[in-house]
Write a protein that holds these residues in place. Structure first.
Motif: not given
Length: 276
Positions: A2-6, A27-31, A247-248
């Motif tokens: 899944a891609l975390n949006q950040w 899938a996507i992780g949203l903020w 990733i930040f």
């Protein structure tokens, strides 16, 4: 995966959803702030029509701050509307300590702060259960204890979750935050026995860290973490959900998001997936 949006911070929700479809991610992780900019009522059908799962909504928490209850109830409602697998809870640091701001009037009573988190969870867990939302307690690396999370280990998070059904309160296993812990494998096994793993997130731990330690999360393979044993332990514990890349990193944020996702897919396949 899944891609975390950040990880692709430059993308709006609409752009990130389209990017997931374009790159074949399920899938996507949203903020929450990005969802608010897009509009919750627009985001829900956008994700649904794209055929994506919402692997997480980030974030609720900061339970040591005044007024936490109202904002966290809204976060639970948003997670319910998005049918998110979990609402990630960054529980908050010492009362009065604000990330990135000089110290003012603060409490240095760490034990009391942790008790505040437990008391706040007792208020929020019943509401989350009513809405069918799973709260996911995320322990953060100890360097963030003062300003972001007085939960520093997976064991602490599991202890805090213990009074509640696992479908209501679970934990996040984030490689950046737990890789250093000498008890991590025992606690992952415990989390599996208790059915508590709500999310598995991956990125690397850079060395040296940048001046802003919050941005010390790197692309897998660019830091010091051995992902194979951690992923195998999480899989052996019974977790079969989405694995978010979160990733930040200022350089990654400045890069072309499509190139970032392409690199992410390659590194994930080579370094993160189980060897069995």
């Amino acid at each position: 995966m899944a891609l975390n949006q950040w990880t692709t911070k430059r993308w709006s929700v609409k752009e990130a959803v389209a990017g997931c479809v374009r790159h074949g991610l399920p899938a996507i992780g949203l903020w929450r702030q990005n969802v608010a900019e897009q509009g919750l009522d627009e985001t829900v059908p956008l994700v649904k029509h794209a055929g994506l799962r919402v692997s997480s909504l980030c974030r609720g928490g900061f339970l040591t701050s005044p007024g936490f209850e109202e904002d966290n109830r809204r976060a639970v409602d948003e997670a319910a509307a998005l049918n998110a697998a979990c609402l990630v809870m960054v529980v908050g640091g010492l009362p009065g300590v604000v990330p990135g701001e000089p110290l003012g009037e603060i409490s240095r009573d760490l034990r009391s702060a942790r008790n505040q988190v437990a008391d706040a969870l007792a208020l929020l867990a019943p509401y989350a259960a009513q809405r069918g939302v799973r709260l996911a307690l995320e322990p953060l690396h100890p360097m963030y204890c003062a300003d972001r999370a007085v939960l520093s280990t997976l064991g602490q998070a599991l202890d805090l979750a213990a009074p509640y059904p696992p479908e209501t309160v679970g934990v996040v296993v984030d490689t950046f935050h737990v890789w250093w812990d000498p008890q991590v494998f025992e606690q992952i096994e415990r989390a599996g026995r208790e059915g508590r793993i709500a999310s598995y997130q991956v990125c690397d731990f850079l060395s040296p860290l940048p001046a802003d330690a919050l941005l010390g999360r790197g692309m897998m393979g660019d830091g010091v973490i051995d992902f194979g044993p951690l992923t195998e332990a999480v899989a052996a514990a019974g977790y079969a959900g989405d694995v978010e890349v979160e990733i930040f990193n200022a350089d990654i944020w400045a890069a072309d998001p499509d190139e970032v996702v392409a690199t992410m897919k390659d590194r994930f396949a080579r370094l993160v997936v189980t060897r069995s």
